[in-house]
Scaffold this active site. Structure first.
Site, short mmCIF file in Angstrom:
data_model
loop_
_atom_site.label_atom_id
_atom_site.label_comp_id
_atom_site.label_asym_id
_atom_site.label_seq_id
_atom_site.Cartn_x
_atom_site.Cartn_y
_atom_site.Cartn_z
N GLU A 65 0.82 -1.22 0.00
CA GLU A 65 0.00 0.00 0.00
C GLU A 65 0.85 1.27 0.00
O GLU A 65 0.55 2.24 -0.69
CB GLU A 65 -0.91 -0.02 1.24
CG GLU A 65 -2.02 1.00 1.22
CD GLU A 65 -2.99 0.74 2.36
OE1 GLU A 65 -3.63 -0.32 2.37
OE2 GLU A 65 -3.10 1.60 3.25
N ASP A 66 1.91 1.29 0.78
CA ASP A 66 2.62 2.55 1.04
C ASP A 66 4.02 2.63 0.44
O ASP A 66 4.69 3.64 0.60
CB ASP A 66 2.76 2.77 2.55
CG ASP A 66 1.42 3.00 3.23
OD1 ASP A 66 0.46 3.36 2.53
OD2 ASP A 66 1.33 2.79 4.45
#
Ligand code: ZN
Length: 179
Positions: A65-66
């Protein structure tokens, strides 16, 4: 498959490198790695060290996700189960925040047991970080909003691990004391 200690150490190291320079929201602007360590440790304690892949996935749960990490890379390094656990708890960042939250609530009951545990541990850690002494109005609003959202997600994740469920209830109670 990697031996359990190697899997967890390599997962921790990769997570530390990939999240380098990121800070978590809330309490004292801690480095992001503190959040990952907390989630991994919550999972290790809740399962009494019985599931190395789950703990490894805890370290890695925000990498897709990051950071620039892909599911394929995780599968190659840590195996299919770790990769799929991380993929299961990854939000589609192309969606607006409200939609992402709604999807988390709707999808939670359909996740695998391991992904449900990661979700609960993640919410425990995120709520803890938002509990500060003498919160201002913005901090209080943010905490109230995040607790309400987390309760809805965790409602769909309960039942796989009684001690993690109890830990979540404990942090919600702690939050309610400062709200
Ligand atoms: Zn997280």
């Amino acid at each position: 498959m990697l031996p359990p200690v190697r899997l967890i150490c390599e997962a921790a190291e990769l997570a530390a490198r990939r999240h380098l320079g990121q800070q978590r929201k809330g309490r004292g602007d801690e480095p992001y790695i503190n959040h990952l360590a907390e989630v991994a440790n919550l999972l290790a304690v809740a399962t009494d060290g019985a599931d190395a892949e789950l703990v490894g996935a805890g370290w890695l749960h925000d990498t897709i996700e990051d950071t620039e990490t892909t599911r394929k890379e995780l599968a190659g390094k840590f195996g299919e189960r770790v990769a799929s656990l991380v993929a299961e708890v990854t939000d589609d960042m192309n969606l607006p925040k409200a939609r992402r939250r709604q999807k988390q609530i709707e999808d939670a009951p359909h996740k695998s047991p391991g992904a449900k545990l990661i979700k609960i541990a993640d919410k425990i850690s995120n709520i803890r970080a938002r509990i500060v002494t003498r919160p201002n109005k913005k901090q209080r609003d943010d905490l109230a909003d995040y607790v309400a959202f987390s309760k809805k997600v965790v409602a769909g994740c309960r039942g796989a691990n009684a001690s993690l469920d109890a830990e979540f209830d404990k942090v919600v109670k702690a939050a309610s004391r400062v709200l």
